[in-house]
Design a protein around this motif. Structure first.
Motif, PDB file in Angstrom:
ATOM      1  N   ARG A 227     -16.739   1.170  -2.561  1.00  0.00           N
ATOM      2  CA  ARG A 227     -16.044   0.757  -1.473  1.00  0.00           C
ATOM      3  C   ARG A 227     -17.019  -0.567  -0.485  1.00  0.00           C
ATOM      4  NH1 ARG A 227     -13.423   4.279   2.445  1.00  0.00           N
ATOM      5  NH2 ARG A 227     -13.585   5.512   0.688  1.00  0.00           N
TER       6      ARG A 227
ATOM      7  N   MET B 152      -6.371  -1.071  -8.691  1.00  0.00           N
ATOM      8  CA  MET B 152      -7.157  -0.099  -7.997  1.00  0.00           C
ATOM      9  C   MET B 152      -7.836   1.023  -9.446  1.00  0.00           C
ATOM     10  SD  MET B 152      -7.979   3.030  -7.563  1.00  0.00           S
ATOM     11  CE  MET B 152      -5.892   4.115  -7.500  1.00  0.00           C
TER      12      MET B 152
ATOM     13  N   MET C 219      -8.421   2.424  -1.328  1.00  0.00           N
ATOM     14  CA  MET C 219      -8.594   3.206  -2.338  1.00  0.00           C
ATOM     15  C   MET C 219      -9.173   3.430  -3.135  1.00  0.00           C
ATOM     16  SD  MET C 219      -4.344   2.250  -3.846  1.00  0.00           S
ATOM     17  CE  MET C 219      -3.095   1.276  -2.144  1.00  0.00           C
TER      18      MET C 219
ATOM     19  N   ALA D 239      -1.522   0.477  -6.445  1.00  0.00           N
ATOM     20  CA  ALA D 239      -2.009   1.067  -7.697  1.00  0.00           C
ATOM     21  C   ALA D 239      -2.790   0.889  -8.961  1.00  0.00           C
ATOM     22  CB  ALA D 239      -1.958   2.365  -7.541  1.00  0.00           C
TER      23      ALA D 239
ATOM     24  N   VAL E  75       0.858  -1.168  -0.369  1.00  0.00           N
ATOM     25  CA  VAL E  75       0.081  -0.149   0.162  1.00  0.00           C
ATOM     26  C   VAL E  75       0.717   1.352  -0.130  1.00  0.00           C
ATOM     27  CG1 VAL E  75      -1.725   1.566   1.449  1.00  0.00           C
ATOM     28  CG2 VAL E  75      -2.073  -1.053   1.636  1.00  0.00           C
TER      29      VAL E  75
END
Length: 481
Positions: free
Chosen positions: A416, A368, A410, A365, A359
């Motif tokens: 989420r 995500m 993220m 990333a 992370v």
């Protein structure tokens, strides 16, 4: 391609566990080491002391919150094993005289989820495997034991949901309640499978299963939302077990005029004491908010030790210590506890360290961005597969959440909660059908090599079925809202 490169530590862990068949602790250490090497080599964001410190702080806080439950939880397990608590429970269920369908539903939707939610670590199998072997043909009994085990993904007093909520920056009660809905198809599917394996074919028994399934989901959802994940699994298993028991004994008396005894076995008092402490502490927290007087702050996660279910476990252990002081049942307890806790704690520590470094270094990333660019249906299906993979390969829903839940943190707030619930459910159900659980069943049943291969394949098929059912539940939930 970049996303796959950044996920190479996860792929390494998977290869070591599935292909090389190395122990989870070795795979976790290798994954952590690879993240460190890649980070230092500049494969992700620049290596900075403040990022390393943030990863270390959050790893320490998350590990402390986990160890504070696992260590007293395993001490509790050792005590109840030495006191013969689960053996007494098995003998009690056999003495009730319930019908075949009632027995199956009582075990897979009542007793097994109740015991697993209170303790975790596969402890429910200590009671259910001998019981099922005495009630059913051996091959059927082992499959029903594994099926019932995979139903309850909220072991150890909801620890995985609490840790997952911290990692995804969500409210633990909201995550647990939504997870109850995404797991609803699994609860019914596995209960129906257990009923089918037991040879129950009467339409009345299947209609009754539907009623108890709705009761189980309703209690799990309501308790999660109102009281939190710590008591939700316990409440769902307990209420369903009592309801099945009352209904089964009522039918028995009505048809045969027999009077079965429903008196709870005296030896099982530690479970009742644990329930009383959990409920009492929850009431105390709601009235006084004393749990907020001690908050441990990491970089991005926080932990309230006084709100941990570890407090209830420690209080029960104190009572057990006084009870067994003159019975010489504490002999060798520290050594037995160290032998039990060192492997799971080391495994979880390295998985937490790996996830936090991924992370802080920006490894997640790419994942995500991939999830953010997918349609809701495709995103939930992908998260269900990743969650199942993480739970199955780590053998732990906490370890599974540690790997992928930070990536979900993220994502936009609108998606989420649902995706975190999918990860939580998929990892939990897969972990409880993993090789470690299968090996525990095989050990308890003293099986042979042929049975081992059959049960491993059956467990993997259960994981695939559970993953599809979680994705289905998430899709229905997404369409509903």
């Amino acid at each position: 391609m970049l996303a796959l490169f950044h996920l190479s530590p996860v792929l390494l862990v998977t290869a070591m566990l599935v292909v090389l068949r190395r122990p989870p602790v070795h795979a976790a250490m290798a994954g952590t080491l690879l993240v460190m090497v890649l980070w230092l080599a500049g494969a992700a964001d620049a290596w900075r002391p403040d990022s390393v410190l943030a990863a270390a702080r959050d790893t320490a806080v998350l590990f402390a919150s986990t160890a504070f439950v696992i260590v007293p939880g395993l001490a509790f397990v050792i005590f109840i094993e030495r006191l013969g608590v689960n053996l007494a429970l098995s003998q009690w269920v056999r003495s009730l005289g319930l019908g075949r369908g009632d027995q199956v539903v009582f075990i897979v939707l009542g007793l097994a989820p109740l015991l697993e939610a209170m303790t975790g670590f596969g402890v429910s199998l200590i009671a259910t495997v001998p019981l099922l072997l005495s009630l059913f043909e051996r091959r059927v009994a082992l499959r029903i034991a594994l099926t019932g085990m995979a139903i309850m993904p909220w072991g150890t007093l909801g620890l995985a949901s609490v840790i997952g909520a911290s990692l995804a920056h969500l409210d633990a009660s909201a995550l647990a309640a939504t997870s109850a809905l995404t797991s609803a198809p699994v609860f019914f599917g596995l209960s129906a499978l257990a009923l089918y394996l037991a040879g129950v074919r009467e339409p009345r028994e299947w209609r009754t299963l539907g009623v108890f399934w709705l009761l189980f989901v309703a209690v799990l959802y309501s308790a999660s939302r109102w009281f939190g994940p710590e008591v939700a699994g316990v409440a769902a298993g307990l209420v369903t077990a009592v309801a099945v028991l009352a209904c089964g004994l009522w039918r028995l008396r009505r048809s045969d005029g027999e009077r079965g005894s429903v008196q709870w076995p005296r030896q099982a008092w530690p479970y009742l004491l644990l329930i009383a402490y959990i409920v009492g502490l929850k009431l105390l927290w709601s009235l006084t908010a004393w749990q907020d007087s001690w908050i441990v702050q990491g970089s991005q996660v926080t932990w309230k030790p006084l709100a941990s279910p570890g407090v209830a476990l420690i209080l029960v252990l104190i009572g057990l210590g006084f009870h067994t002081r003159s019975a010489q049942r504490q002999t060798g307890l520290p050594a037995a506890l160290v032998a039990r806790v060192k492997r799971p704690l080391l495994t979880i520590f390295f998985f937490l360290a790996m996830s936090q470094m991924m992370v802080k270094a920006g490894f997640l990333a790419g994942l995500m961005q991939l999830l953010a660019g997918l349609s809701p249906t495709a995103a939930t299906s992908l998260v269900a597969m990743l969650g199942a993979l993480s739970g199955y390969m780590t053998g732990s829903n906490v370890g599974g959440n540690a790997i992928f839940m930070p990536a979900i943190a993220m994502l936009p707030e609108s998606s989420r909660l649902l995706l975190a619930a999918v990860q939580n459910s998929a990892a939990g159900h897969a972990a409880l059908g993993s090789l470690s659980i299968v090996m525990l069943i095989l050990g308890l049943a003293k099986t042979q090599a042929r049975e081992e291969g059959e049960l491993v394949r059956f467990g993997f098929a259960l994981v695939c079925l559970n993953t599809a059912l979680v994705a289905l539940g998430a899709g229905l939930l997404s369409a509903w809202f």
